[in-house]
Design a protein around this motif. Structure first.
Motif, short mmCIF file in Angstrom:
data_model
loop_
_atom_site.label_atom_id
_atom_site.label_comp_id
_atom_site.label_asym_id
_atom_site.label_seq_id
_atom_site.Cartn_x
_atom_site.Cartn_y
_atom_site.Cartn_z
N HIS A 119 38.17 38.92 39.37
CA HIS A 119 39.61 38.77 39.20
C HIS A 119 40.03 39.38 37.87
N ASP A 120 40.82 40.44 37.92
CA ASP A 120 41.39 41.02 36.70
C ASP A 120 42.59 40.17 36.34
N VAL B 105 44.72 41.09 39.89
CA VAL B 105 44.18 41.80 41.04
C VAL B 105 42.78 41.26 41.32
N TYR B 106 42.44 41.09 42.60
CA TYR B 106 41.13 40.59 43.01
C TYR B 106 40.32 41.73 43.62
N TYR C 149 38.83 33.10 48.99
CA TYR C 149 39.51 34.37 49.13
C TYR C 149 39.43 34.79 50.58
N GLU C 150 40.57 34.98 51.21
CA GLU C 150 40.68 35.36 52.62
C GLU C 150 39.90 34.42 53.53
N GLY C 151 39.99 33.13 53.24
CA GLY C 151 39.40 32.11 54.09
C GLY C 151 37.92 31.86 53.89
N LYS C 152 37.30 32.45 52.90
CA LYS C 152 35.88 32.27 52.65
C LYS C 152 35.65 31.99 51.16
N TYR D 65 34.34 35.47 39.29
CA TYR D 65 34.08 36.00 37.95
C TYR D 65 35.37 36.61 37.40
N PRO D 66 36.00 35.98 36.39
CA PRO D 66 37.23 36.55 35.82
C PRO D 66 36.93 37.69 34.85
N LEU D 67 37.80 38.70 34.85
CA LEU D 67 37.67 39.87 33.97
C LEU D 67 38.92 39.99 33.10
N ASP D 68 38.75 40.48 31.89
CA ASP D 68 39.89 40.74 31.02
C ASP D 68 40.55 42.08 31.35
#
Length: 90
Positions: free
Chosen positions: A15-16, A21-22, A37-40, A45-48
């Motif tokens: 995830h930016d 944005v994913y 995400y999308e049912g699953k 992991y988050p990103l800067d």
């Protein structure tokens, strides 16, 4: 191949946070957080910054200082060196 020496290669949700944005891709990144995400359910992991928000890829330019360090120093302290010394001849 030897067993138990390779990292777990799995789908990971990146995830930016700057551009919100994913990206779903395969990775060996270890993370304890998960997110749906999308049912699953995926490891999360988050990103800067990523290609979605980096100025090189987006074409946007960030405003930066055009003067160098020496020019900045002279601008701040140039008045101290600009004083004329009285000569002993006067």
């Amino acid at each position: 191949m030897r067993k138990d020496i390779h990292p777990n290669y799995q789908e990971v949700l990146f995830h930016d946070t700057n551009a919100d944005v994913y990206f779903l891709t395969r990775s060996t990144a270890n993370t304890k957080a998960t997110r749906e995400y999308e049912g699953k359910e995926y490891p999360y992991y988050p990103l800067d910054i990523s290609s979605a928000s980096h100025p090189f890829y987006t074409g946007e330019q960030r405003k930066s200082s055009t003067e160098g360090r020496v020019a900045s120093f002279n601008k701040r302290f140039g008045a101290f060196g600009g004083r004329s010394k009285k000569s002993s001849a006067e």
